[in-house]
Design an enzyme around this catalytic site. Structure first.
Site, short mmCIF file in Angstrom:
data_model
loop_
_atom_site.label_atom_id
_atom_site.label_comp_id
_atom_site.label_asym_id
_atom_site.label_seq_id
_atom_site.Cartn_x
_atom_site.Cartn_y
_atom_site.Cartn_z
N THR A 21 0.87 -1.17 0.00
CA THR A 21 0.00 0.00 0.00
C THR A 21 0.91 1.22 0.00
O THR A 21 2.03 1.15 0.49
CB THR A 21 -0.85 -0.04 1.29
OG1 THR A 21 -1.83 -1.05 1.15
CG2 THR A 21 -1.50 1.29 1.61
N ARG A 70 -15.33 -5.86 0.43
CA ARG A 70 -14.64 -5.40 1.64
C ARG A 70 -13.93 -4.06 1.39
O ARG A 70 -13.29 -3.86 0.36
CB ARG A 70 -13.62 -6.46 2.05
CG ARG A 70 -12.77 -6.11 3.27
CD ARG A 70 -11.42 -5.53 2.90
NE ARG A 70 -10.55 -5.37 4.08
CZ ARG A 70 -9.40 -4.72 4.06
NH1 ARG A 70 -8.97 -4.18 2.95
NH2 ARG A 70 -8.67 -4.62 5.15
N ILE A 71 -14.04 -3.17 2.34
CA ILE A 71 -13.33 -1.88 2.28
C ILE A 71 -12.46 -1.78 3.53
O ILE A 71 -12.90 -2.09 4.63
CB ILE A 71 -14.34 -0.70 2.24
CG1 ILE A 71 -15.16 -0.77 0.94
CG2 ILE A 71 -13.62 0.63 2.36
CD1 ILE A 71 -16.33 0.20 0.91
N GLY A 72 -11.21 -1.36 3.35
CA GLY A 72 -10.28 -1.26 4.48
C GLY A 72 -10.26 0.13 5.10
O GLY A 72 -11.19 0.92 4.94
N ASP A 73 -9.19 0.42 5.81
CA ASP A 73 -9.07 1.69 6.53
C ASP A 73 -8.66 2.85 5.64
O ASP A 73 -8.94 4.01 5.96
CB ASP A 73 -8.02 1.55 7.65
CG ASP A 73 -6.65 1.15 7.08
OD1 ASP A 73 -6.59 0.19 6.30
OD2 ASP A 73 -5.65 1.82 7.41
N THR A 131 -0.73 2.07 7.07
CA THR A 131 -0.67 0.83 6.29
C THR A 131 -0.63 -0.34 7.26
O THR A 131 0.06 -0.31 8.26
CB THR A 131 0.56 0.80 5.36
OG1 THR A 131 0.63 -0.53 4.79
CG2 THR A 131 1.86 1.10 6.08
N GLY A 132 -1.41 -1.36 6.94
CA GLY A 132 -1.48 -2.51 7.81
C GLY A 132 -2.83 -3.18 7.70
O GLY A 132 -3.59 -2.89 6.76
N HIS A 133 -3.14 -4.06 8.64
CA HIS A 133 -4.39 -4.82 8.59
C HIS A 133 -5.56 -3.89 8.88
O HIS A 133 -5.83 -3.54 10.02
CB HIS A 133 -4.32 -5.97 9.60
CG HIS A 133 -5.34 -7.01 9.36
ND1 HIS A 133 -5.10 -8.35 9.52
CD2 HIS A 133 -6.63 -6.91 8.94
CE1 HIS A 133 -6.19 -9.03 9.22
NE2 HIS A 133 -7.13 -8.18 8.86
N1 ASP Z 1 -4.50 -1.01 5.11
C1 ASP Z 1 -4.79 -1.67 3.87
C2 ASP Z 1 -6.15 -2.33 3.94
O1 ASP Z 1 -6.46 -2.92 4.96
C3 ASP Z 1 -3.80 -2.71 3.49
C4 ASP Z 1 -2.33 -2.36 3.61
O2 ASP Z 1 -1.99 -1.32 4.17
O3 ASP Z 1 -1.50 -3.11 3.09
O4 ASP Z 1 -6.86 -2.29 2.98
#
Ligand code: ASP
Length: 311
Positions: free
Chosen positions: A180, A208-211, A230-232
């Site tokens: 990301t 699905r939508i992330g942060d 960036t992350g989960h």
């Molecule tokens: N934060 C992003 C998401 O969950 C993924 C990532 O940062 O790699 O969509």
């Protein structure tokens, strides 16, 4: 004086998994994107323009999980999320689940400037981009074999995964990709801005939508700080990460570094929220914390010193 920081994703980035050639590829891409942003800031451009241009540069690199090179959904599509925010005005724009616009971050800016909305999603967001003449691309443009192979691995393992968590032993192919992307900046007038763009997580389903496109979670900017995460994503949404950093600074009087440390290490890490963030404040400080093995990152500080790092 100006500052700029950018990231190309956080996750399990084991030293052993990167060949020197591959590592140099990432460093070169990070350096090139940093240059795009710093050149604009040096000319006196607003922070918002700098973060948008920096992220656009990273979106165009198939090395990263954003724009070209985005990861695959379970159904074999690309659904990309992006957001940006202008700290001085608190104006913000975001898109989620776009499939066709070449640069999702440009679509996010369009939402901010050409509509009265903050977040548009799925075909409607692509439609807005098309109506305003942004370059659109067919699925083949976003396709990369490595990401497709990651999807097959994730399907076989029955999991949704962070891009970087994908293959424990990535191929020794110098074009192998991860990450990301995001950028935060303080311009010469002291204004702040943040931008983030992603393909999300490999094997994601059900739209699905992330942060990333959620203002306050993955992307935030006000007059105190600008944050790109960036992350989960699910963990970052529940922790309202970007806004929490801003709140710790405003209500508790913490410094940028301390607020970021509390959120990334004391709040996210214990519950399994793997990842990191990049942050700048109005005084010109930069913080680049992460609780994962690595985070692709680069920065240009107030003294003009540049840093490019992975682990
Ligand atoms: N934060 C992003 C998401 O969950 C993924 C990532 O940062 O790699 O969509």
């Amino acid at each position: 004086m100006f500052t700029l920081a950018l990231h190309g994703g956080a996750g399990t980035i084991a030293r052993a998994s990167l060949t020197p050639a591959l590592e140099e590829n990432y460093r070169a891409a990070l350096r090139a994107a940093l240059r795009v942003g710093t050149e604009l800031l040096a000319q006196g451009a607003p922070a918002l323009d700098a973060v948008e241009a920096t992220v656009r540069s990273l979106e165009d690199y198939p090395l990263f999980n954003a724009g070209r090179g985005a990861v695959f959904t379970h159904d074999g599509h690309h659904e990309m999320d992006a957001a940006l925010m202008d700290g001085a005005t608190r104006r913000a724009g975001a898109v989620a689940g776009v499939r066709e616009v070449q640069n999702p971050i440009r679509a996010a800016r369009l939402v901010m400037e050409a509509t009265e909305h903050v977040l548009l999603a799925y075909p409607g967001a692509d439609e807005l981009a098309r109506e305003h003449g942004l370059p659109m691309q067919p699925p083949a443009y976003f396709f990369t074999q490595q990401r497709y192979d990651q999807l097959q691995e994730a399907i076989a393992a029955g999991r949704m995964q962070l891009d970087h968590a994908a293959s424990p032993t990535p191929p020794a192919d110098p074009n192998w990709k991860r990450g990301t992307v995001g950028a935060v900046a303080r311009d010469q007038r002291g204004h702040l801005a943040a931008a983030t763009s992603t393909g999300g997580m490999t094997n994601k389903r059900y739209s699905r939508i992330g942060d990333t496109p959620l203002i306050g979670a993955g992307t935030w900017a006000d007059t105190r700080c600008a944050i790109s995460c960036t992350g989960h994503g699910e963990y970052f949404i529940r922790a309202v990460v970007g806004y929490d950093v801003a709140c710790l600074m405003e209500y508790k009087g913490l410094s940028l570094a301390e607020a970021c440390r509390v959120v990334v290490h004391d709040k996210l890490a214990p519950v399994g929220g793997e990842g990191g963030l990049i942050a700048v404040d109005a005084a010109g400080n930069i913080a680049l914390p992460f609780n994962s093995e690595g985070m692709y990152r680069a920065s240009h500080n107030a003294a003009g010193e540049e840093e490019i790092a992975i682990y």
